[in-house]
Motif scaffolding. Structure first.
Motif, mmCIF file in Angstrom:
data_model
loop_
_atom_site.group_PDB
_atom_site.id
_atom_site.type_symbol
_atom_site.label_atom_id
_atom_site.label_comp_id
_atom_site.label_asym_id
_atom_site.label_seq_id
_atom_site.Cartn_x
_atom_site.Cartn_y
_atom_site.Cartn_z
ATOM 1 N N GLU A 274 0.833 -1.191 0.000
ATOM 2 C CA GLU A 274 0.000 0.000 0.000
ATOM 3 C C GLU A 274 0.878 1.255 0.000
ATOM 4 O OE1 GLU A 274 -3.132 0.160 -0.466
ATOM 5 O OE2 GLU A 274 -3.448 -2.000 -0.426
ATOM 6 N N VAL A 275 0.495 2.224 -0.783
ATOM 7 C CA VAL A 275 1.225 3.478 -0.883
ATOM 8 C C VAL A 275 0.440 4.541 -0.125
ATOM 9 C CG1 VAL A 275 2.165 5.206 -2.442
ATOM 10 C CG2 VAL A 275 2.095 2.794 -3.142
ATOM 11 N N PRO A 276 1.006 5.109 0.943
ATOM 12 C CA PRO A 276 0.252 6.121 1.687
ATOM 13 C C PRO A 276 0.099 7.392 0.863
ATOM 14 C CG PRO A 276 2.509 6.007 2.488
ATOM 15 C CD PRO A 276 2.350 4.877 1.509
ATOM 16 N N GLY A 277 -1.042 7.998 0.987
ATOM 17 C CA GLY A 277 -1.290 9.240 0.260
ATOM 18 C C GLY A 277 -2.161 10.161 1.077
ATOM 19 N N ARG A 278 -2.456 11.296 0.498
ATOM 20 C CA ARG A 278 -3.326 12.274 1.155
ATOM 21 C C ARG A 278 -4.519 12.529 0.237
ATOM 22 N NH1 ARG A 278 0.035 16.911 4.181
ATOM 23 N NH2 ARG A 278 -1.435 16.334 5.821
ATOM 24 N N HIS B 273 -15.115 8.206 3.531
ATOM 25 C CA HIS B 273 -15.053 6.831 4.025
ATOM 26 C C HIS B 273 -14.178 5.959 3.127
ATOM 27 C CE1 HIS B 273 -18.931 7.198 6.608
ATOM 28 N NE2 HIS B 273 -17.860 7.258 7.369
ATOM 29 N N ALA B 274 -14.252 6.180 1.810
ATOM 30 C CA ALA B 274 -13.405 5.422 0.878
ATOM 31 C C ALA B 274 -11.933 5.690 1.143
ATOM 32 C CB ALA B 274 -13.765 5.768 -0.560
ATOM 33 N N ALA B 275 -11.586 6.968 1.306
ATOM 34 C CA ALA B 275 -10.186 7.335 1.554
ATOM 35 C C ALA B 275 -9.703 6.765 2.883
ATOM 36 C CB ALA B 275 -10.039 8.854 1.544
ATOM 37 N N LEU B 276 -10.540 6.836 3.894
ATOM 38 C CA LEU B 276 -10.168 6.291 5.205
ATOM 39 C C LEU B 276 -10.007 4.779 5.142
ATOM 40 C CD1 LEU B 276 -12.608 8.449 7.358
ATOM 41 C CD2 LEU B 276 -10.107 8.535 7.492
ATOM 42 N N ALA B 277 -10.888 4.108 4.410
ATOM 43 C CA ALA B 277 -10.806 2.653 4.300
ATOM 44 C C ALA B 277 -9.514 2.214 3.623
ATOM 45 C CB ALA B 277 -12.009 2.121 3.530
ATOM 46 N N LEU B 278 -9.003 3.042 2.711
ATOM 47 C CA LEU B 278 -7.745 2.729 2.036
ATOM 48 C C LEU B 278 -6.527 3.125 2.866
ATOM 49 C CD1 LEU B 278 -8.640 3.827 -1.618
ATOM 50 C CD2 LEU B 278 -8.333 1.484 -0.781
ATOM 51 N N GLY B 279 -6.763 3.739 4.011
ATOM 52 C CA GLY B 279 -5.661 4.079 4.912
ATOM 53 C C GLY B 279 -4.974 5.391 4.612
ATOM 54 N N HIS B 280 -5.620 6.275 3.869
ATOM 55 C CA HIS B 280 -4.982 7.534 3.501
ATOM 56 C C HIS B 280 -5.324 8.646 4.494
ATOM 57 C CE1 HIS B 280 -3.737 5.588 -0.101
ATOM 58 N NE2 HIS B 280 -4.950 5.518 -0.617
ATOM 59 N N ASP B 281 -4.404 9.579 4.632
ATOM 60 C CA ASP B 281 -4.635 10.773 5.432
ATOM 61 C C ASP B 281 -5.752 11.567 4.750
ATOM 62 O OD1 ASP B 281 -4.073 12.760 7.411
ATOM 63 O OD2 ASP B 281 -2.996 13.897 5.887
ATOM 64 N N THR C 283 -19.795 10.073 -13.348
ATOM 65 C CA THR C 283 -19.117 11.116 -14.120
ATOM 66 C C THR C 283 -18.267 10.468 -15.206
ATOM 67 O OG1 THR C 283 -17.101 11.288 -12.765
ATOM 68 C CG2 THR C 283 -19.034 12.495 -12.014
ATOM 69 N N TYR C 284 -18.010 11.218 -16.256
ATOM 70 C CA TYR C 284 -17.311 10.609 -17.389
ATOM 71 C C TYR C 284 -16.490 11.649 -18.141
ATOM 72 C CZ TYR C 284 -21.158 12.712 -20.049
ATOM 73 O OH TYR C 284 -22.044 13.600 -20.585
ATOM 74 N N GLY C 285 -15.520 11.157 -18.910
ATOM 75 C CA GLY C 285 -14.737 12.036 -19.766
ATOM 76 C C GLY C 285 -13.495 12.610 -19.121
ATOM 77 N N GLY C 286 -12.971 11.985 -18.067
ATOM 78 C CA GLY C 286 -11.759 12.463 -17.432
ATOM 79 C C GLY C 286 -10.562 12.381 -18.361
ATOM 80 N N ARG C 287 -9.690 13.365 -18.294
ATOM 81 C CA ARG C 287 -8.533 13.396 -19.195
ATOM 82 C C ARG C 287 -7.628 12.192 -19.007
ATOM 83 N NH1 ARG C 287 -3.361 17.339 -18.672
ATOM 84 N NH2 ARG C 287 -2.870 15.681 -17.170
ATOM 85 N N ASP C 288 -7.534 11.701 -17.767
ATOM 86 C CA ASP C 288 -6.591 10.625 -17.471
ATOM 87 C C ASP C 288 -7.259 9.299 -17.162
ATOM 88 O OD1 ASP C 288 -3.835 12.065 -17.318
ATOM 89 O OD2 ASP C 288 -5.255 13.368 -16.287
ATOM 90 N N GLY C 289 -8.553 9.196 -17.458
ATOM 91 C CA GLY C 289 -9.190 7.908 -17.312
ATOM 92 C C GLY C 289 -10.539 7.959 -16.626
ATOM 93 N N GLU C 290 -11.233 6.827 -16.708
ATOM 94 C CA GLU C 290 -12.558 6.645 -16.135
ATOM 95 C C GLU C 290 -12.481 5.572 -15.061
ATOM 96 O OE1 GLU C 290 -15.302 8.136 -17.527
ATOM 97 O OE2 GLU C 290 -14.869 8.499 -19.652
ATOM 98 N N ALA C 291 -13.126 5.815 -13.936
ATOM 99 C CA ALA C 291 -13.182 4.818 -12.871
ATOM 100 C C ALA C 291 -14.630 4.418 -12.630
ATOM 101 C CB ALA C 291 -12.573 5.363 -11.581
ATOM 102 N N ILE C 292 -14.837 3.157 -12.312
ATOM 103 C CA ILE C 292 -16.183 2.679 -12.017
ATOM 104 C C ILE C 292 -16.648 3.221 -10.672
ATOM 105 C CG2 ILE C 292 -17.584 0.612 -11.618
ATOM 106 C CD1 ILE C 292 -15.615 -0.900 -13.453
ATOM 107 N N THR C 293 -15.716 3.325 -9.730
ATOM 108 C CA THR C 293 -16.052 3.786 -8.387
ATOM 109 C C THR C 293 -15.072 4.863 -7.937
ATOM 110 O OG1 THR C 293 -14.640 2.146 -7.284
ATOM 111 C CG2 THR C 293 -16.912 1.487 -7.779
ATOM 112 N N THR C 294 -15.493 5.643 -6.956
ATOM 113 C CA THR C 294 -14.597 6.654 -6.395
ATOM 114 C C THR C 294 -13.429 6.000 -5.675
ATOM 115 O OG1 THR C 294 -16.393 8.253 -6.168
ATOM 116 C CG2 THR C 294 -14.452 8.604 -4.807
ATOM 117 N N ILE C 295 -13.682 4.935 -4.937
ATOM 118 C CA ILE C 295 -12.596 4.272 -4.220
ATOM 119 C C ILE C 295 -11.590 3.686 -5.209
ATOM 120 C CG2 ILE C 295 -13.715 2.004 -3.979
ATOM 121 C CD1 ILE C 295 -12.550 1.928 -1.112
#
Length: 352
Positions: A117-121, A243-251, A189-201
């Protein structure tokens, strides 16, 4: 429910971008109306084109409207072929469904828990107008931290506001200025310059683990859904995102929506949007606030660092300094809260 569709003719059209929105004037029943076309979805338009537009927002006089939206270009928009190899639908089972290549499938690990896991903010905001001051303050904080290097901050667009990724001209400006390093679109949401994700997490995980962003800024696109009720508004997307960010262990840092100039009492001081999210969170987050702000007694569960902010410097940057029709001078609290969030996010963890 029935779509409010009208047929018209394009009177004039600006030069279409490769992606994003094209501004048009469309004649409908003898009246000329402003319109926009999502070039990625319906293709470019030219004067004389026969188009069908969605006229609902203008007919309702919505603040987020002011223009019709091209639903289909009957003259030159019927030859679309989609994205080769894509099979995951966004806006699925609607007439606007389209297949994308989700970023989640780019992770080769069969079990995400097995990789390091890579810690992030992660900065979570509830109103699109907060994005520019947050991103600017991140850059200022990084510049003030000698030898720290510039933080790579990118934007994950969530539900709660506009769904097309190309609708925000602010995002384009932040990317052009180097204040954002990338843009992903998540969920509907759709059309992101760097890609599309199915979920926010999935978008947060991809941004940090694959794209190498140091800071992920998550929030809705322009506009916001709202009913005036406690839970019925687009700002509630921040609850799921945090909650998604916290579940992944990010600050995780929540940007407080604050105002001293909003005529609606529910948004004065700490907005009920932010207060509701903070009250429902299952784990504590950091809420960086402007110096002098006194946190409410019922939200002591969270951390509330107070920071001095440079509002004059932000205004001088030329980035958007209006919210809900008010200039920064008329609503300092709104901008200072977002600047405090960015300042905290941009300060290296070791210096917190």
């Amino acid at each position: 429910m029935r779509l409010v569709l009208r047929r018209g003719t394009v009177v004039s059209a600006d030069t279409p971008p490769p992606a994003g929105e094209q501004r048009l004037v469309v004649a409908i029943d003898g009246a000329e109306r402003a319109a926009v076309a999502d070039v990625g979805a319906v293709g470019p338009s030219q004067a004389g084109d026969d188009v069908v537009v969605n006229a609902q927002a203008v007919d309702l006089r919505l603040g987020s409207g002011g223009f019709d939206i091209v639903h289909v270009n009957l003259t030159r928009g019927l030859g679309g072929s989609g994205v080769p190899g894509a099979h995951v639908m966004k806006l699925n089972y609607s007439s606007l469904q389209h297949a994308v290549l989700p970023v989640e499938q780019e992770l080769d690990d069969p079990a995400p828990a097995a990789r390091e896991e890579v810690p992030g903010r992660v900065g979570v905001f509830g109103l699109h107008g907060q994005l520019a001051p947050i991103a600017w303050a991140i850059a200022q904080a990084a510049a003030a931290a000698a030898g720290a290097g510039a933080a790579r901050a990118g934007y994950v667009q969530t539900a709660g506001g506009a769904l097309p990724g190309g609708h925000s001209r602010v995002v384009t400006e932040l990317l052009d200025r180097g204040l954002l390093t990338g843009h992903l679109t998540a969920g509907p949401t759709y059309g992101g310059r760097d890609g599309e994700a199915i979920t926010t997490i999935g978008a947060i995980d991809h941004a940090i683990a694959v794209l190498g962003w140091d800071i992920v800024l998550c929030g809705p696109g322009p506009g916001i859904l709202g009913s005036g009720s406690r839970l019925g508004h687009g700002g509630m997307a921040a609850l799921d995102t945090a909650h998604a960010a916290l579940a992944l262990g990010h600050d995780t840092v929540l940007c407080a929506r604050m105002s001293a100039g909003d005529p609606r009492e529910r948004h004065r001081g700490l907005s009920h949007h932010s207060a509701t999210v903070l009250g429902l969170l299952l784990q504590p987050v950091t809420v960086a606030v402007p110096a002098g702000f006194v946190p409410p007694d019922d939200h002591g569960f969270h951390a509330w660092p107070a920071l001095a902010t440079d509002l004059d410097g932000y205004v001088a940057s030329g980035l958007p300094a209006r919210t809900m029709g008010r200039d920064a001078a008329d609503d300092e609290a709104f901008f200072r809260a977002a600047l405090a969030c960015g300042l905290h996010l941009g300060t290296p963890l070791a210096a917190d």
